[in-house]
Design a protein around this motif. Structure first.
Motif, mmCIF file in Angstrom:
data_model
loop_
_atom_site.group_PDB
_atom_site.id
_atom_site.type_symbol
_atom_site.label_atom_id
_atom_site.label_comp_id
_atom_site.label_asym_id
_atom_site.label_seq_id
_atom_site.Cartn_x
_atom_site.Cartn_y
_atom_site.Cartn_z
ATOM 1 N N VAL A 49 0.845 -1.028 -0.014
ATOM 2 C CA VAL A 49 -0.044 0.191 -0.006
ATOM 3 C C VAL A 49 1.312 1.157 0.122
ATOM 4 O O VAL A 49 0.351 2.331 -1.111
ATOM 5 C CB VAL A 49 -0.939 0.161 0.917
ATOM 6 N N CYS A 50 1.895 0.848 1.164
ATOM 7 C CA CYS A 50 2.692 2.219 1.219
ATOM 8 C C CYS A 50 3.182 2.600 -0.732
ATOM 9 O O CYS A 50 3.944 3.874 -0.319
ATOM 10 C CB CYS A 50 3.816 1.968 2.180
ATOM 11 N N LYS A 51 4.144 2.064 -1.054
ATOM 12 C CA LYS A 51 4.747 2.066 -2.484
ATOM 13 C C LYS A 51 4.137 1.787 -3.683
ATOM 14 O O LYS A 51 4.047 2.096 -4.683
ATOM 15 C CB LYS A 51 5.253 0.326 -2.566
ATOM 16 N N GLY A 52 2.132 2.285 -2.896
ATOM 17 C CA GLY A 52 0.899 2.138 -4.509
ATOM 18 C C GLY A 52 0.846 1.664 -5.346
ATOM 19 O O GLY A 52 0.451 1.166 -6.245
ATOM 20 N N ARG A 53 1.260 -0.427 -5.092
ATOM 21 C CA ARG A 53 1.251 -0.858 -5.975
ATOM 22 C C ARG A 53 -0.024 -1.455 -5.160
ATOM 23 O O ARG A 53 -0.594 -1.955 -6.360
ATOM 24 C CB ARG A 53 2.160 -2.565 -5.609
ATOM 25 N N VAL A 54 -0.302 -1.358 -4.227
ATOM 26 C CA VAL A 54 -2.405 -1.959 -3.550
ATOM 27 C C VAL A 54 -2.979 -0.975 -3.393
ATOM 28 O O VAL A 54 -1.905 -0.009 -2.198
ATOM 29 C CB VAL A 54 -2.122 -3.116 -2.611
ATOM 30 N N ARG A 55 -4.005 -0.837 -3.588
ATOM 31 C CA ARG A 55 -5.432 -0.016 -3.284
ATOM 32 C C ARG A 55 -6.407 -0.598 -2.619
ATOM 33 O O ARG A 55 -6.687 -1.353 -2.895
ATOM 34 C CB ARG A 55 -6.185 1.282 -4.261
ATOM 35 N N LEU A 56 -6.482 -0.350 -1.369
ATOM 36 C CA LEU A 56 -7.545 -0.241 0.055
ATOM 37 C C LEU A 56 -9.192 0.118 -0.711
ATOM 38 O O LEU A 56 -8.741 1.477 -0.518
ATOM 39 C CB LEU A 56 -7.464 -0.658 0.743
#
Length: 95
Positions: A49-56
């Motif tokens: 999430v912090c790296k922007g690869r996953v969005r919740l």
């Protein structure tokens, strides 16, 4: 832990989650001190999430289709969710 296999650079995976506390914990690294008991896979998710690869994104439990695979459901809810994912009832008369 396996890496995420995304097709293009900058692509983001959307995960629909029915727990607002889990979303806040994944987005807020300050909570780390109070969440050391959380499993390694959660820390992997927070890192992604912090790296922007996953969005919740929040999703109401009533429409969380994954529940059919992970939770015991009452018959009515199970049948509704089964229809929502496109699984039809098997008719033994067809054999």
């Amino acid at each position: 832990m396996a890496e995420l296999k995304l097709r293009t650079e900058g692509e983001c995976l959307l995960l629909k989650v029915d727990n607002k506390s889990a979303i806040n914990l994944a987005k807020n690294p300050v909570a780390h001190g109070r969440s050391k008991h959380i499993e390694t896979r959660f820390h992997f998710l927070r890192d992604q999430v912090c790296k922007g690869r996953v969005r919740l994104e929040f999703c109401k439990s009533e429409v969380q289709l994954g529940d059919i695979f992970t939770k015991p459901l009452k018959k009515e809810r199970f049948e509704k969710m089964r229809r929502n994912i496109g699984v039809l009832e098997f008719d033994e008369k067809l054999n």
